[in-house]
Design an enzyme around this catalytic site. Structure first.
Site, mmCIF file in Angstrom:
data_model
loop_
_atom_site.group_PDB
_atom_site.id
_atom_site.type_symbol
_atom_site.label_atom_id
_atom_site.label_comp_id
_atom_site.label_asym_id
_atom_site.label_seq_id
_atom_site.Cartn_x
_atom_site.Cartn_y
_atom_site.Cartn_z
ATOM 1 N N GLU A 125 0.830 -1.211 0.000
ATOM 2 C CA GLU A 125 0.000 0.000 0.000
ATOM 3 C C GLU A 125 0.857 1.251 0.000
ATOM 4 O O GLU A 125 1.958 1.255 0.550
ATOM 5 C CB GLU A 125 -0.909 0.010 1.242
ATOM 6 N N TYR A 126 0.312 2.284 -0.601
ATOM 7 C CA TYR A 126 0.937 3.616 -0.651
ATOM 8 C C TYR A 126 2.308 3.596 -1.321
ATOM 9 O O TYR A 126 3.165 4.421 -1.017
ATOM 10 C CB TYR A 126 1.018 4.238 0.756
ATOM 11 N N ARG A 127 2.519 2.611 -2.198
ATOM 12 C CA ARG A 127 3.768 2.461 -2.945
ATOM 13 C C ARG A 127 4.975 2.238 -2.027
ATOM 14 O O ARG A 127 6.105 2.564 -2.361
ATOM 15 C CB ARG A 127 3.995 3.648 -3.890
ATOM 16 N N LEU A 128 4.718 1.664 -0.854
ATOM 17 C CA LEU A 128 5.792 1.312 0.074
ATOM 18 C C LEU A 128 6.205 -0.134 -0.202
ATOM 19 O O LEU A 128 6.160 -1.006 0.669
ATOM 20 C CB LEU A 128 5.329 1.493 1.530
#
Length: 192
Positions: free
Chosen positions: A168-171
């Protein structure tokens, strides 16, 4: 898991259960002798610690590029799992026994198509190809279809394997395995 091949096996097995079509599809990136890149999809037909194997017509563009510049990159993208695996390495031809064994497992029409196709060369019309296919079919009617001398396989011997997992959230999570000069694998993480 600190063995890149065991991790690949696990991810690949999961992809085989979740990908609707061609879980063994991989992008193959090559470059010609002048360094001009090219990429296309091919199918993985064997893998293990020795490398990742695919087959092709040796007279086509991809084989020509691999012969001129025996380095390649592979990319598996399993959208259903939100994962990808990137592989970079040197390329070698498989031996004739290996190529013969795999060719014998192909569907008969795929075997015949390997004889009929001048892969990557201009084709005047689909009818020309289908006529050639019919001629090859008649020539081999009732008998086994041998592997054409212009058809074989290549193995990408990995020097680096990266496992990418969407978060998620490009993490995202990125694990990189690199082979050192002694052939041992080193593992590290990359920033997303």
């Amino acid at each position: 898991m600190h063995d890149p091949f065991a991790l690949f096996d696990r991810w690949y097995e999961e992809a085989r259960g979740t990908e609707i079509n061609d879980s063994n599809a991989m992008a193959l990136a090559t470059a010609d002798a002048q360094g001009r890149p090219s990429v296309r999809m091919v199918l993985l037909k064997g893998h293990g610690p020795q490398g990742f194997v695919f087959y092709t017509n040796l007279e086509g563009r991809k084989a020509g590029e691999l012969i001129a510049n025996p380095q390649a990159a592979l990319l598996f993208h399993w959208k259903s799992l939100r994962r990808q695996v990137r592989i970079e390495g040197v390329v070698e031809r498989v031996d004739d026994t290996t190529a013969d064994a795999y060719f014998a497992t192909r569907a008969r029409d795929s075997q015949l198509g390997a004889w009929a196709s001048d892969q990557s060369r201009p084709l005047p019309s689909r009818d020309v190809f289908m006529d050639r296919f019919a001629q090859v079919q008649a020539r081999h009617e009732g008998g086994a279809v041998p592997r054409p001398p212009h058809w074989s396989g290549f193995r990408v011997v990995p020097q680096a394997i990266e496992f990418w997992q969407d978060r998620e959230y490009r993490l995202h999570e990125r694990r990189l395995f690199t082979r050192d000069g002694d052939g041992a694998w080193r593992e590290g993480l990359l920033y997303p």
